[in-house]
Design a protein around this motif. Structure first.
Motif, PDB file in Angstrom:
ATOM      1  N   UNK A 126      24.063  21.628  63.488  1.00 53.74           N
ATOM      2  CA  UNK A 126      22.673  21.976  63.804  1.00 53.74           C
ATOM      3  C   UNK A 126      22.308  23.227  63.010  1.00 53.74           C
ATOM      4  N   UNK A 127      21.014  23.470  62.874  1.00 52.24           N
ATOM      5  CA  UNK A 127      20.578  24.649  62.130  1.00 52.24           C
ATOM      6  C   UNK A 127      20.897  25.918  62.919  1.00 52.24           C
ATOM      7  N   UNK A 128      21.053  27.015  62.202  1.00 51.38           N
ATOM      8  CA  UNK A 128      21.358  28.291  62.837  1.00 51.38           C
ATOM      9  C   UNK A 128      20.250  28.724  63.816  1.00 51.38           C
ATOM     10  N   UNK A 129      18.953  28.566  63.483  1.00 55.86           N
ATOM     11  CA  UNK A 129      17.922  28.919  64.471  1.00 55.86           C
ATOM     12  C   UNK A 129      18.048  28.098  65.770  1.00 55.86           C
ATOM     13  N   UNK A 130      18.391  26.826  65.651  1.00 52.18           N
ATOM     14  CA  UNK A 130      18.586  25.988  66.842  1.00 52.18           C
ATOM     15  C   UNK A 130      19.771  26.487  67.648  1.00 52.18           C
ATOM     16  N   UNK A 131      20.847  26.833  66.969  1.00 47.22           N
ATOM     17  CA  UNK A 131      22.033  27.362  67.655  1.00 47.22           C
ATOM     18  C   UNK A 131      21.668  28.632  68.413  1.00 47.22           C
ATOM     19  N   UNK A 132      20.955  29.545  67.778  1.00 49.22           N
ATOM     20  CA  UNK A 132      20.577  30.796  68.444  1.00 49.22           C
ATOM     21  C   UNK A 132      19.671  30.551  69.655  1.00 49.22           C
ATOM     22  N   UNK A 133      18.747  29.596  69.554  1.00 48.97           N
ATOM     23  CA  UNK A 133      17.892  29.282  70.712  1.00 48.97           C
ATOM     24  C   UNK A 133      18.735  28.757  71.873  1.00 48.97           C
ATOM     25  N   UNK A 134      19.671  27.892  71.580  1.00 50.03           N
ATOM     26  CA  UNK A 134      20.539  27.324  72.630  1.00 50.03           C
ATOM     27  C   UNK A 134      21.466  28.395  73.198  1.00 50.03           C
ATOM     28  N   UNK A 135      21.986  29.263  72.350  1.00 50.50           N
ATOM     29  CA  UNK A 135      22.846  30.346  72.834  1.00 50.50           C
ATOM     30  C   UNK A 135      22.086  31.230  73.814  1.00 50.50           C
ATOM     31  N   UNK A 136      20.848  31.580  73.455  1.00 44.33           N
ATOM     32  CA  UNK A 136      20.042  32.432  74.335  1.00 44.33           C
ATOM     33  C   UNK A 136      19.789  31.745  75.682  1.00 44.33           C
ATOM     34  N   UNK A 137      19.443  30.478  75.645  1.00 40.28           N
ATOM     35  CA  UNK A 137      19.173  29.748  76.872  1.00 40.28           C
ATOM     36  C   UNK A 137      20.435  29.679  77.746  1.00 40.28           C
ATOM     37  N   UNK A 138      21.566  29.359  77.152  1.00 43.70           N
ATOM     38  CA  UNK A 138      22.815  29.251  77.914  1.00 43.70           C
ATOM     39  C   UNK A 138      23.227  30.601  78.493  1.00 43.70           C
ATOM     40  N   UNK A 139      22.970  31.675  77.764  1.00 45.49           N
ATOM     41  CA  UNK A 139      23.255  33.013  78.286  1.00 45.49           C
ATOM     42  C   UNK A 139      22.321  33.354  79.441  1.00 45.49           C
ATOM     43  N   UNK A 140      21.059  32.951  79.345  1.00 45.36           N
ATOM     44  CA  UNK A 140      20.108  33.208  80.426  1.00 45.36           C
ATOM     45  C   UNK A 140      20.547  32.561  81.735  1.00 45.36           C
ATOM     46  N   UNK A 141      21.244  31.446  81.647  1.00 43.46           N
ATOM     47  CA  UNK A 141      21.736  30.755  82.836  1.00 43.46           C
ATOM     48  C   UNK A 141      23.179  31.131  83.171  1.00 43.46           C
ATOM     49  N   UNK A 142      23.692  32.173  82.511  1.00 43.29           N
ATOM     50  CA  UNK A 142      25.064  32.653  82.747  1.00 43.29           C
ATOM     51  C   UNK A 142      26.121  31.580  82.513  1.00 43.29           C
TER      52      UNK A 142
END
Length: 132
Positions: free
Chosen positions: A40-56
């Motif tokens: 996946x693209x790096x921007x997509x990875x960063x969006x998913x990382x942020x979301x997963x971190x938001x949900x701990x």
């Protein structure tokens, strides 16, 4: 962590999010490594990382490498999700595991920012939500 199962289901509905959690459960990985693993693209990875971190569901660690400099690595905190459907309702039990150092680090950051909400500390106890 959010206690709304719909939020967790939304976060996990993405195949890329599930791939990130699976890959980062083996060993901590950088965003660039996850980009290669998840295709996946790096921007997509960063969006998913942020979301997963938001949900701990994911933790971030700063790494210092003499050759590569500083960068972040991500590791999975999600250990288990159980869904029980019974008698016209469902119960979702989400278990995360946080390192003690992570817990104290978050506590000190919150205190330093003037926040001290009982829900702001990470807990390794299950969060349960029943919907009727």
């Amino acid at each position: 962590m959010t206690s709304d199962p719909d939020d967790i289901f939304e976060a996990l509905s993405s195949e890329i999010s599930r791939e990130i959690l699976a890959a980062a459960s083996v060993r901590p990985m950088s965003a660039q490594e996850l980009e290669q693993v998840c295709d996946a693209s790096l921007p997509t990875i960063y969006r998913r990382l942020e979301m997963l971190q938001n949900y701990d569901l994911l933790s971030e660690q700063q790494v210092v490498d003499p050759e590569d400099g500083q960068y972040k690595q991500y590791s999975t905190d999600l250990k288990e999700i159980n869904i029980v459907v019974e008698n016209g309702s469902y119960n979702v039990d989400i278990r995360v595991q946080k390192d003690t150092v992570d817990k104290f680090g978050k506590l000190f950051r919150d205190l330093g920012e003037g926040r001290r909400d009982p829900d702001s500390t990470d807990q390794s106890e299950p969060d349960s939500q029943t919907e009727e």
